[in-house]
Design an enzyme around this catalytic site. Sequence first.
Site: not given
Ligand code: FAD
Length: 440
Positions: A21, A41-42, A273, A276, A298
């Site tokens: 953007r 995910n959520c 970084a 999560d 976000h």
């Molecule tokens: P993610 O969204 O998990 O994305 C990480 C991605 O990185 C994954 O797709 C993974 O495959 C990829 N990856 C990992 N290692 C590598 C690698 N070495 N090379 C390439 N790719 C890689 N949070 C809330 O706040 N409210 C909710 O209601 C809520 N409900 C949820 C319900 C469920 C079922 C789940 C599973 C999670 C929920 N969460 C909720 C948590 C929320 O989804 C996470 O906090 C958020 O997605 C974190 O974002 P992220 O980018 O850190 O990780």
Amino acid sequence: NKIIVIGAVAGGATVASQIRRLDKESEIVIYEKDRDMSFANCGLPYYLGGIVNNRDLMLSATPEQFNNKKDITVKTYHEAIALNAQDKTISVKNHQTGDIFTDHYDQLILSPGCRARTLPFESNRLFTLRNLEDTDRIESFIEEQHVQKALIIGTGYVSLEILENFYYRGIKTTLIHRSEQINKSMDNDLNQVIFEEIKKRDIPFRLNEEITNINDKTVTFKSGHIEDFDIIIAGVGIEPNSDWLKTSSLKLNDKGYIPVNEYFETNVNDVYAIGDIIETFYRHTKKRTSITLAWGAHRAASLIAENLSLDNPHDKVSFKGLLGTNIVRVFDYALGSVGISESELSDYNYTMIEQTQKQHAGYYPVAEPITLRVYFENETRKILRACAIGKDGADKRIDIISTAIIGELTVDDLRDVEIAYAPPFSSPKDIVNMIGYKAQ
Ligand code: FAD
């Protein structure tokens, strides 16, 4: 300039979009090890329950769309397997061809998230839920095997959401948990309403219970109980996806999370970084913590994008920290909390004020009690933590307290929070105000 992002879901896809953007020039490449990008995910538990019945709504973008609309390259089934900070490269494995190659970055943003912890049993009936692939597998299994009876292990919010959704789908579900400490975000005694809700629906549950063996449908438990289940879902915690970084010079904490500063910078130059995977800090107490919820991913994505687009790095915007604001719905109740955890309270000299009152005027139909607890530090009277439970309006009160903490209000200032009052919404002395009065 080339920006590489690892992970293409909450943090990764968002940071790439936000950067684009503001920066039309840089090359942006996202590597994602699994099949999908940008899934919700959520929302997955609600899709499994049929509350959200359109699978398309769970996938908000595809690599083609990112390429066409945003000029961002997304490579799925591409796993980052090593970081070489010295020459600013990563090694990537293409899981479809088996090829391994290196790619050079100017800036690297890590958002690999966490994975679901698994249980040490071999069983085609045992599942975890982390992404859309897991969801598809569970959904097909339920359909093909005509699943009628389920076992859910663990009582984190994902397990509780699946329980609720299986119930609405008509699957007879049993819940077990290995201790008495359920739904850790909440003060444990306030979790009592969860038991009431599940008892009301004749859902069997056992605490201090674990699986010792799975033989096809037959599950043997620590208690000696033996029962058949069609499907078993384990919600037994998460682990950071950082194993591939252990050989690099990037610092990980003892749990495998990546410590970052207020700019989401790691100890390695030009490596950020978010999401999560990070160890960050509480906004109000400044103590280090990891909070694995979507809001932080976000917020970090926007902040990094803003900072990378600056002409003058001295204008960088700093992150103010997290409060871990969270909420879960369990049938008719919502349970939310904000601030440090119940167990971290022991580091402080604090007082707790609790109030139970109806969410709106008592004479107005469907008045239901909310219980609100606010913990404040005795010396400064600053709010450390709050919990709210209720059938209606708990979310609003938690969001008010979250805003109060961000504004550094004291518990006394809660008397002055001028709420929007009409009988269907609140009371002239709202529960939030009452906490302030009771603290005097
Ligand atoms: P993610 O969204 O998990 O994305 C990480 C991605 O990185 C994954 O797709 C993974 O495959 C990829 N990856 C990992 N290692 C590598 C690698 N070495 N090379 C390439 N790719 C890689 N949070 C809330 O706040 N409210 C909710 O209601 C809520 N409900 C949820 C319900 C469920 C079922 C789940 C599973 C999670 C929920 N969460 C909720 C948590 C929320 O989804 C996470 O906090 C958020 O997605 C974190 O974002 P992220 O980018 O850190 O990780």
